[in-house]
Design an enzyme around this catalytic site. Structure first.
Site, short mmCIF file in Angstrom:
data_model
loop_
_atom_site.label_atom_id
_atom_site.label_comp_id
_atom_site.label_asym_id
_atom_site.label_seq_id
_atom_site.Cartn_x
_atom_site.Cartn_y
_atom_site.Cartn_z
N GLU A 95 1.71 6.23 -7.15
CA GLU A 95 0.62 7.09 -7.62
C GLU A 95 0.99 8.57 -7.51
O GLU A 95 0.75 9.35 -8.43
CB GLU A 95 -0.65 6.81 -6.82
CG GLU A 95 -1.32 5.51 -7.18
CD GLU A 95 -2.57 5.25 -6.37
OE1 GLU A 95 -2.82 5.96 -5.37
OE2 GLU A 95 -3.31 4.32 -6.73
N GLU A 133 0.83 -1.21 0.00
CA GLU A 133 0.00 0.00 0.00
C GLU A 133 0.86 1.26 0.00
O GLU A 133 0.57 2.23 -0.71
CB GLU A 133 -0.93 0.03 1.22
CG GLU A 133 -2.24 -0.68 1.04
CD GLU A 133 -3.19 -0.03 0.05
OE1 GLU A 133 -2.94 1.09 -0.45
OE2 GLU A 133 -4.21 -0.67 -0.27
#
Length: 162
Positions: free
Chosen positions: A73, A66
């Site tokens: 991102e 994560e």
């Protein structure tokens, strides 16, 4: 020594950022908290040291994936405000890595915690203590709010990239 402490500070700051800004990170965090709470508060599950190690490893893998996903991102968003095919592929692959880690963690959880006697014991416990079951259900309210709202207001700048 000062540089070492700074590196830990930066790492914790990254974890806190993900917990504050990334809904999926918060989902994993809440699931982990429920799982470890059940495993430490109740003694229904029989776990050996190796079982604990597998659970810790699976948890660490999901959180690491994560955090890497968030880093990828944000880096893609920083590189270009335009949507590009390469940016899409990078983000999709990073999200896929999280999915693979999460599926692995669920499989580990099933293998380690799939103990019929433990679940029957929990069921009997909640039948004898319905107020505890009610308390468990009530705990889902703040957990759900935390997942979807986070720690509070989000800035307009960060909403842009969500």
């Amino acid at each position: 020594m000062k540089a070492l402490f700074k590196s830990f500070f930066y790492a914790f700051r990254g974890i806190c950022f993900a917990a504050e800004k990334e809904r999926n990170f918060r989902i994993h965090l809440v699931c982990m908290l429920y799982m470890y709470t059940f495993l430490t508060v109740y003694d229904f599950f029989l776990l050996e040291r190796g079982d604990w190690a597998l659970l810790f490893l699976a948890t660490a893998l999901v959180f690491s994936a994560e955090l890497l996903n968030t880093a990828i991102e944000r880096t893609v968003d920083l590189a270009s405000e335009e949507r590009t095919e390469n940016g899409k592929i990078a983000k999709d692959c990073a999200a896929g890595a999280v999915l693979v880690a999460a599926i692995f963690a669920v499989c580990v959880g099933i293998a380690v915690l799939g103990q019929k006697a433990a679940f029957l014991g929990l069921l009997a416990y909640y039948k004898e203590n319905p107020w505890m079951f009610f308390a468990l259900l009530l705990s889902f309210i703040p957990a759900t709010l935390f997942i979807f709202k986070g720690f509070g207001k989000r800035s307009a700048r960060n909403e842009k990239f969500q």
